[in-house]
Scaffold this active site. Structure first.
Site, PDB file in Angstrom:
ATOM      1  N   ARG A  46      23.311  27.893  42.014  1.00 57.66           N
ATOM      2  CA  ARG A  46      23.735  27.398  40.702  1.00 57.66           C
ATOM      3  C   ARG A  46      22.748  26.330  40.230  1.00 57.66           C
ATOM      4  NH1 ARG A  46      27.036  23.421  40.679  1.00 57.66           N
ATOM      5  NH2 ARG A  46      28.555  24.301  42.122  1.00 57.66           N
ATOM      6  N   TYR A  98      24.242  31.797  12.739  1.00 54.91           N
ATOM      7  CA  TYR A  98      24.884  32.814  13.570  1.00 54.91           C
ATOM      8  C   TYR A  98      26.383  32.532  13.675  1.00 54.91           C
ATOM      9  CZ  TYR A  98      25.810  35.693  17.678  1.00 54.91           C
ATOM     10  OH  TYR A  98      26.323  36.615  18.542  1.00 54.91           O
ATOM     11  N   ASP A 170      17.273  27.078  16.648  1.00 59.70           N
ATOM     12  CA  ASP A 170      17.568  28.402  17.211  1.00 59.70           C
ATOM     13  C   ASP A 170      16.415  29.318  16.787  1.00 59.70           C
ATOM     14  OD1 ASP A 170      18.457  31.003  17.686  1.00 59.70           O
ATOM     15  OD2 ASP A 170      20.545  30.561  17.170  1.00 59.70           O
ATOM     16  N   LYS A 195      17.940  38.960  22.862  1.00 59.77           N
ATOM     17  CA  LYS A 195      17.311  39.685  21.767  1.00 59.77           C
ATOM     18  C   LYS A 195      15.843  39.985  22.108  1.00 59.77           C
ATOM     19  CE  LYS A 195      21.390  38.786  20.152  1.00 59.77           C
ATOM     20  NZ  LYS A 195      21.720  37.599  19.361  1.00 59.77           N
TER      21      LYS A 195
HETATM   22  C1  PLP Z   1      22.762  36.614  19.380  1.00 59.99           C
HETATM   23  C2  PLP Z   1      22.496  35.272  18.832  1.00 59.99           C
HETATM   24  C3  PLP Z   1      23.048  34.124  19.411  1.00 59.99           C
HETATM   25  C4  PLP Z   1      24.019  34.179  20.572  1.00 59.99           C
HETATM   26  O1  PLP Z   1      23.401  34.642  21.741  1.00 59.99           O
HETATM   27  P1  PLP Z   1      24.169  35.497  22.868  1.00 59.99           P
HETATM   28  O2  PLP Z   1      23.065  35.808  23.833  1.00 59.99           O
HETATM   29  O3  PLP Z   1      24.744  36.701  22.194  1.00 59.99           O
HETATM   30  O4  PLP Z   1      25.220  34.628  23.445  1.00 59.99           O
HETATM   31  C5  PLP Z   1      22.721  32.886  18.860  1.00 59.99           C
HETATM   32  N1  PLP Z   1      21.884  32.791  17.808  1.00 59.99           N
HETATM   33  C6  PLP Z   1      21.335  33.880  17.227  1.00 59.99           C
HETATM   34  C7  PLP Z   1      20.430  33.711  16.061  1.00 59.99           C
HETATM   35  C8  PLP Z   1      21.621  35.149  17.719  1.00 59.99           C
HETATM   36  O5  PLP Z   1      21.077  36.221  17.123  1.00 59.99           O
END
Ligand code: PLP
Length: 379
Positions: A46, A98, A170, A195
């Site tokens: 962890r 998001y 982000d 992504k």
């Molecule tokens: C998908 C996404 C998230 C969340 O991420 P997860 O891996 O699904 O928890 C946050 N910000 C953006 C812009 C995203 O596309």
């Protein structure tokens, strides 16, 4: 070192025991110690695992940062950032973000006494107007989903510095290949690794990168204390994914542009949202802070009928109807009935999510086939 070299080599080295060129999947929870406190840097997985550690170093390098941390999902990475705050602290967030980020802010952290302001950040004076002595964090997402709005990271960083608050960006949509928020003055970069970084639609993961030692200490303390860490196998998959990030994103950008050109000529298409278009309201900012415009495209259809949108997503054969984005395969989505269905019609229409809005995550297939697919579906 340049980007492609870092993507392949940063953080990794041949395995000392065997010479294996690929980082082994250290599928272990614990590590044998020679004596109390006499270990090789790993005590419990962890806290730290060698496969995850290699990935964290790689991620830090490709974001031009010093410290990286991986989490069980993008949401867990966001959770870590907000846990750096205290009750009474205030966050100024973009209002075009998001859905999951909005949900965790409002339904999880607000009840612990953290206050969130949501504001359109295109006009910096609107951002500045919300600053007070409790402002501790600015939350920015650019480009945004699904309207592909672009926010000026450098401009917001100046406001954050003046307010003595942190700026977290982000960077999921842009990827570190196209945009490096730390170089533009941000303190923390956040990714949904799920992504583009993973890139193969086979892992859910999140990450944070910073160059600030104080922030890093907090980040690792929370990562270890809350425990939303990533598995060794997933870390391996993402290390492998990142080795082709530069090639993939180059192709996403090329294909994205070709699809945009096709849509521009099509008589049934109305508006196109893609930061590479000169008529995009923040094209100049995109040009300043991004090295390319990516493969995420949204568009509307003439007449704005929901039936037309539903028909289109049903008729495409190569584009798969699915949520998520950033994988090698092309996806198509209908925000009004998928990702943004929980937002009341009036609210979502204010931000441009109208009934005929379609979002594409253009993959890295041959662009001619993707265009032919859209052409037959629109016919
Ligand atoms: C998908 C996404 C998230 C969340 O991420 P997860 O891996 O699904 O928890 C946050 N910000 C953006 C812009 C995203 O596309």
């Amino acid at each position: 070192m340049k980007f492609g070299t870092k993507a392949i080599h940063a953080g990794v080295h041949p395995d000392e025991a065997t010479g294996a060129i690929m980082t082994p999947i250290y599928q272990t929870s614990t590590y044998v110690q020679k004596g109390v406190g006499n270990h090789k840097g790993y005590e419990y997985s962890r806290t730290l695992n060698p496969t995850r550690h290699a990935l964290e170093k790689n991620l830090a390098a490709i974001e031009n940062g010093k410290y990286g941390a991986c989490f069980g999902s993008g949401m867990a990475a966001i959770d870590c950032v907000i846990k750096m705050l205290n009750p009474g602290d205030e966050v100024i967030s973009t209002n075009d973000l998001y859905g999951g980020s909005y949900r965790i802010f409002k339904t999880i952290f607000e009840k612990y006494g953290i206050k969130f302001h949501f504001v359109g950040m295109r006009d910096l004076s609107d951002v500045e107007a919300l600053v007070n002595e409790n402002t501790k964090l600015f939350w920015v997402e650019t480009p945004t989903n699904p309207m592909m709005n672009i926010l000026d990271i450098e401009g917001i960083a100046v406001i954050a510095k003046k307010a003595n608050a942190l700026l977290c960006v982000d960077n999921t949509f842009a990827t570190p290949y196209l945009q490096n928020p730390l170089d533009l003055g941000a303190d923390i970069v956040m990714h949904s690794v799920t992504k583009y970084l993973g890139g193969h639609s086979d892992v859910v993961m999140g990450a944070l990168v910073t160059s600030n030692e104080e922030i890093a200490k907090e980040m690792y303390r929370i990562q270890n204390s809350s425990g939303a860490v990533t598995a060794p196998m997933d870390s391996f998959l993402v290390l492998r994914g990142i080795k082709t990030l530069h090639l993939r994103v180059q192709r996403h950008c090329e294909n994205g542009e070709k699809v945009v050109r096709f849509l521009q000529e099509h008589p049934k298409i109305d508006k196109i949202y893609w930061p590479g278009l000169p008529e995009h309201p923040n094209h100049e900012v995109a040009k300043k802070q991004m090295r390319g415009f990516g493969g995420m495209i949204s568009f509307t259809m003439k007449g704005n009928k929901i039936e037309d949108a539903h028909e289109l997503v049903k008729k495409v054969k190569l584009f798969a109807l699915a949520e998520s984005l950033g994988g090698v395969e092309s996806l198509i989505g209908h925000p009004a009935t998928m990702t943004h269905a929980s937002i009341p019609k009036e609210e979502r229409e204010k931000s441009g999510v109208v009934d005929s809005l379609i979002r594409l995550s253009v993959g890295i297939e041959d662009a001619d086939d993707l265009i032919a697919d859209l052409e037959q579906a629109l016919a």
